[in-house]
Design a protein around this motif. Structure first.
Motif, PDB file in Angstrom:
ATOM      1  N   ILE A 216       0.836  -1.200   0.000  1.00 40.42           N
ATOM      2  CA  ILE A 216       0.000   0.000   0.000  1.00 40.42           C
ATOM      3  C   ILE A 216       0.871   1.250   0.000  1.00 40.42           C
ATOM      4  N   ASN A 217       1.925   1.243   0.813  1.00 35.42           N
ATOM      5  CA  ASN A 217       2.847   2.374   0.844  1.00 35.42           C
ATOM      6  C   ASN A 217       3.446   2.643  -0.528  1.00 35.42           C
ATOM      7  N   ASN A 218       3.829   1.579  -1.213  1.00 33.22           N
ATOM      8  CA  ASN A 218       4.410   1.744  -2.550  1.00 33.22           C
ATOM      9  C   ASN A 218       3.388   2.325  -3.523  1.00 33.22           C
ATOM     10  N   GLU A 219       2.154   1.862  -3.436  1.00 33.82           N
ATOM     11  CA  GLU A 219       1.111   2.356  -4.349  1.00 33.82           C
ATOM     12  C   GLU A 219       0.791   3.827  -4.089  1.00 33.82           C
ATOM     13  N   VAL A 220       0.729   4.193  -2.817  1.00 33.52           N
ATOM     14  CA  VAL A 220       0.252   5.529  -2.457  1.00 33.52           C
ATOM     15  C   VAL A 220       1.373   6.566  -2.403  1.00 33.52           C
ATOM     16  N   PHE A 221       2.505   6.199  -1.805  1.00 36.46           N
ATOM     17  CA  PHE A 221       3.553   7.176  -1.544  1.00 36.46           C
ATOM     18  C   PHE A 221       4.769   7.047  -2.454  1.00 36.46           C
ATOM     19  N   ARG A 222       4.816   6.012  -3.295  1.00 36.91           N
ATOM     20  CA  ARG A 222       6.008   5.808  -4.129  1.00 36.91           C
ATOM     21  C   ARG A 222       5.648   5.499  -5.564  1.00 36.91           C
TER      22      ARG A 222
END
Length: 358
Positions: A216-222
């Motif tokens: 999720i972090n990769n999708e949203v913030f990266r």
């Protein structure tokens, strides 16, 4: 609040909501979010929609306008109906629904041009068939049911505890938790703002049930576009003003700036948080120009209540450390207005603190 307290807070109304959705029949349920949907809005709308589908109920997610592209992973099949681009279908689906669930907003006005449709639904079907789930302050239309509290990180966290009460046999179905976890991550700025004991209890359950927070972090913030990354650099270098006398900062995002960087919905997401990384800066503001208004985003550190600042001067509200509002003055007049607002706000807070110490 901790998880047990949140569960106790939602239990009674969650039971009512469960009865309502189970009685919806073939007419189904419209699950609606607010204008300019963010991660918490899209996550809670899709989480509720998936939950209802998994327990065999008919529902449709409807959003006033397109969500940011970095949230596409929450709706890979394109199930959400976008009012802006499919207005007649959206209106028909809303008006034909047995009930409407409004997620992450507290008044019809937050849906902008969908306001009249929702007001028409209430007039035709009654306020008792509209249910709000939200983590903002009151203001719900009279007669509408709601589950709400500001003592929680996000609507997605509130949705998690609500659906856990409604689930059969007490376990939330597969596929629901990823969108809910996304809303918690985005609304807390990766567990930096508006966090409570219940927030980490929910996060623990997300992980225990297989949610991949790293993904999720990769999708949203990266997964920024090149234009979005360049816009962020430009805003910090060219558009950020620091007001050390107030412990504050602000940025102005003009229509011309948006055109220059081919601005897409969501490109400014998280930008207002960045100046809070500066030592001694406790308040950050982002003013984004639109054709007929200026959107205001406010963030703060510690005990500075920007929801009060927003309510007093920016026609808005929200949480202690994260609030929004709207202005209808020219963008060129915003810096002076912001300075004046800060001066009056901090003077009032200082006076209040002095009275408490008397």
């Amino acid at each position: 609040m901790d998880g047990n307290q949140v569960s106790a807070h939602v239990r009674g109304n969650a039971a009512i909501l469960k009865e309502m959705v189970e009685a919806s029949g073939e007419r189904g349920i419209a699950v609606i979010g607010h204008y300019n949907p963010d991660g918490d809005c899209v996550g809670s709308v899709m989480g509720m929609h998936i939950f209802l589908s998994r327990i065999g109920l008919k529902s449709v997610p409807i959003l006033p306008n397109r969500y940011p592209s970095f949230l596409d992973f929450l709706d890979p099949e394109g199930r959400a109906v976008i009012y802006d681009s499919d207005r007649k279908r959206a209106e028909r689906l809303i008006m034909d629904s047995a009930m409407v669930i409004c997620s992450d907003f507290n008044s019809f006005g937050r849906t902008e041009h969908m306001t009249e449709t929702l007001a028409g639904y209430m007039e035709k079907h009654g306020a008792e068939n509209i249910f709000f789930i939200d983590h903002h302050t009151g203001g719900y239309p009279e007669g509408c049911r709601h589950i709400s509290t500001t003592e929680i990180s996000s609507t997605c966290e509130l949705m998690f505890y609500t659906l856990r009460e409604m689930a059969r046999p007490g376990r939330i179905p597969e596929g629901v938790l990823t969108p809910l976890a996304t809303g918690v991550l985005t609304d807390t700025n990766n567990f930096n703002n508006s966090i409570f004991p219940s927030t980490f209890e929910a996060a623990s359950e997300f992980i225990s049930n297989g949610v991949d927070l790293g993904k999720i972090n990769n999708e949203v913030f990266r997964s920024y576009s090149e234009n979005r990354m360049r816009l962020m650099g430009y805003m910090l270098y060219e558009r950020m003003t620091v007001l050390p006398e107030f412990g504050a900062s602000y940025m102005l995002l003009s229509m011309q700036d948006k055109e220059r960087f081919m601005f897409q919905t969501g490109d400014a997401e998280g930008l207002v948080n960045m100046p809070l990384g500066i030592k001694n800066i406790g308040i950050s503001a982002l003013f984004t120009e639109y054709e007929d208004n200026i959107r205001v985003s406010l963030r703060s550190k510690g005990d500075i209540p920007v929801n009060e600042l927003s309510g007093m001067f920016f026609n808005g509200g929200g949480h202690r450390n994260a609030s929004g509002g709207k202005l209808t003055i020219p963008l060129k007049d915003v810096p002076a207005y912001y300075r004046s607002s800060l001066e009056r706000f901090l003077l009032k807070k200082g006076a209040a603190a002095g009275n408490e110490n008397d």
